[in-house]
Design a protein around this motif. Sequence first.
Motif, PDB file in Angstrom:
ATOM      1  N   UNK A 132       0.840  -1.168   0.000  1.00 30.32           N
ATOM      2  CA  UNK A 132       0.000   0.000   0.000  1.00 30.32           C
ATOM      3  C   UNK A 132       0.890   1.238   0.000  1.00 30.32           C
ATOM      4  N   UNK A 133       0.326   2.306  -0.401  1.00 29.52           N
ATOM      5  CA  UNK A 133       1.061   3.566  -0.491  1.00 29.52           C
ATOM      6  C   UNK A 133       0.184   4.682   0.060  1.00 29.52           C
ATOM      7  N   UNK A 134       0.776   5.520   0.875  1.00 35.30           N
ATOM      8  CA  UNK A 134       0.057   6.645   1.464  1.00 35.30           C
ATOM      9  C   UNK A 134       0.086   7.834   0.520  1.00 35.30           C
ATOM     10  N   UNK A 135      -1.036   8.500   0.389  1.00 38.34           N
ATOM     11  CA  UNK A 135      -1.132   9.738  -0.375  1.00 38.34           C
ATOM     12  C   UNK A 135      -1.621  10.832   0.561  1.00 38.34           C
ATOM     13  N   UNK A 136      -1.113  12.008   0.402  1.00 32.67           N
ATOM     14  CA  UNK A 136      -1.609  13.143   1.167  1.00 32.67           C
ATOM     15  C   UNK A 136      -2.516  13.939   0.244  1.00 32.67           C
ATOM     16  N   UNK A 137      -3.782  14.041   0.628  1.00 36.78           N
ATOM     17  CA  UNK A 137      -4.781  14.773  -0.151  1.00 36.78           C
ATOM     18  C   UNK A 137      -5.332  15.847   0.769  1.00 36.78           C
ATOM     19  N   UNK A 138      -4.929  17.068   0.510  1.00 38.93           N
ATOM     20  CA  UNK A 138      -5.310  18.146   1.421  1.00 38.93           C
ATOM     21  C   UNK A 138      -4.670  17.889   2.776  1.00 38.93           C
ATOM     22  N   UNK A 139      -5.496  17.718   3.773  1.00 37.32           N
ATOM     23  CA  UNK A 139      -5.002  17.431   5.115  1.00 37.32           C
ATOM     24  C   UNK A 139      -5.246  15.979   5.507  1.00 37.32           C
ATOM     25  N   UNK A 140      -5.662  15.169   4.562  1.00 29.06           N
ATOM     26  CA  UNK A 140      -5.994  13.781   4.857  1.00 29.06           C
ATOM     27  C   UNK A 140      -4.961  12.832   4.267  1.00 29.06           C
ATOM     28  N   UNK A 141      -4.746  11.725   4.966  1.00 32.75           N
ATOM     29  CA  UNK A 141      -3.916  10.645   4.445  1.00 32.75           C
ATOM     30  C   UNK A 141      -4.839   9.596   3.840  1.00 32.75           C
ATOM     31  N   UNK A 142      -4.550   9.222   2.633  1.00 26.92           N
ATOM     32  CA  UNK A 142      -5.341   8.196   1.962  1.00 26.92           C
ATOM     33  C   UNK A 142      -4.419   7.092   1.486  1.00 26.92           C
ATOM     34  N   UNK A 143      -4.958   5.900   1.425  1.00 24.87           N
ATOM     35  CA  UNK A 143      -4.192   4.742   0.984  1.00 24.87           C
ATOM     36  C   UNK A 143      -4.540   4.348  -0.442  1.00 24.87           C
ATOM     37  N   UNK A 144      -3.528   3.892  -1.131  1.00 24.13           N
ATOM     38  CA  UNK A 144      -3.716   3.173  -2.387  1.00 24.13           C
ATOM     39  C   UNK A 144      -3.303   1.747  -2.054  1.00 24.13           C
ATOM     40  N   UNK A 145      -4.236   0.803  -2.154  1.00 18.99           N
ATOM     41  CA  UNK A 145      -4.015  -0.557  -1.675  1.00 18.99           C
ATOM     42  C   UNK A 145      -4.011  -1.525  -2.849  1.00 18.99           C
ATOM     43  N   UNK A 146      -2.951  -2.315  -2.933  1.00 17.26           N
ATOM     44  CA  UNK A 146      -2.816  -3.351  -3.954  1.00 17.26           C
ATOM     45  C   UNK A 146      -2.895  -4.697  -3.246  1.00 17.26           C
ATOM     46  N   UNK A 147      -3.975  -5.421  -3.495  1.00 14.96           N
ATOM     47  CA  UNK A 147      -4.220  -6.685  -2.808  1.00 14.96           C
ATOM     48  C   UNK A 147      -3.669  -7.865  -3.594  1.00 14.96           C
ATOM     49  N   UNK A 148      -3.245  -8.890  -2.871  1.00 19.34           N
ATOM     50  CA  UNK A 148      -2.719 -10.124  -3.446  1.00 19.34           C
ATOM     51  C   UNK A 148      -3.870 -11.011  -3.942  1.00 19.34           C
ATOM     52  N   UNK A 149      -3.565 -11.916  -4.836  1.00 19.35           N
ATOM     53  CA  UNK A 149      -4.560 -12.837  -5.383  1.00 19.35           C
ATOM     54  C   UNK A 149      -5.294 -13.594  -4.286  1.00 19.35           C
ATOM     55  N   UNK A 150      -4.567 -14.068  -3.285  1.00 18.65           N
ATOM     56  CA  UNK A 150      -5.201 -14.830  -2.204  1.00 18.65           C
ATOM     57  C   UNK A 150      -6.233 -13.987  -1.459  1.00 18.65           C
ATOM     58  N   UNK A 151      -5.963 -12.720  -1.304  1.00 16.18           N
ATOM     59  CA  UNK A 151      -6.908 -11.828  -0.628  1.00 16.18           C
ATOM     60  C   UNK A 151      -8.154 -11.653  -1.491  1.00 16.18           C
ATOM     61  N   UNK A 152      -7.963 -11.423  -2.783  1.00 16.44           N
ATOM     62  CA  UNK A 152      -9.104 -11.271  -3.686  1.00 16.44           C
ATOM     63  C   UNK A 152      -9.962 -12.539  -3.691  1.00 16.44           C
ATOM     64  N   UNK A 153      -9.316 -13.701  -3.732  1.00 16.54           N
ATOM     65  CA  UNK A 153     -10.062 -14.959  -3.746  1.00 16.54           C
ATOM     66  C   UNK A 153     -10.861 -15.132  -2.457  1.00 16.54           C
ATOM     67  N   UNK A 154     -10.258 -14.780  -1.341  1.00 15.52           N
ATOM     68  CA  UNK A 154     -10.969 -14.867  -0.053  1.00 15.52           C
ATOM     69  C   UNK A 154     -12.150 -13.905  -0.012  1.00 15.52           C
ATOM     70  N   UNK A 155     -11.949 -12.686  -0.489  1.00 13.88           N
ATOM     71  CA  UNK A 155     -13.046 -11.710  -0.538  1.00 13.88           C
ATOM     72  C   UNK A 155     -14.183 -12.215  -1.431  1.00 13.88           C
TER      73      UNK A 155
END
Length: 76
Positions: A1-24
């Motif tokens: 994941x990578x943190x982005x600063x947008x204005x005064x907020x921290x936001x995440x960009x999340x890259x999930x693994x195949x196993x996580x997607x399959x579980x979801x």
Amino acid sequence: CRWLIVGRELRLRVLLDTNVWESLAQASAGERLRVLASKLGHEILVSPAVVYEAIRNPDGTARKVTLDLLTNASWT
């Protein structure tokens, strides 16, 4: 994941693994993930490699459910 600063907020960009997607997908939790990410202002990313790996799943039912989730328009 990578943190982005947008204005005064921290936001995440999340890259999930195949196993996580399959579980979801198996837990039918894609909509919950979408709502939570949207509420928190986070961005969920799908790697092409994850899609290719899901395509190779020999279980046709699991493959379809996972690919349906991965190709949801909510993800980047």
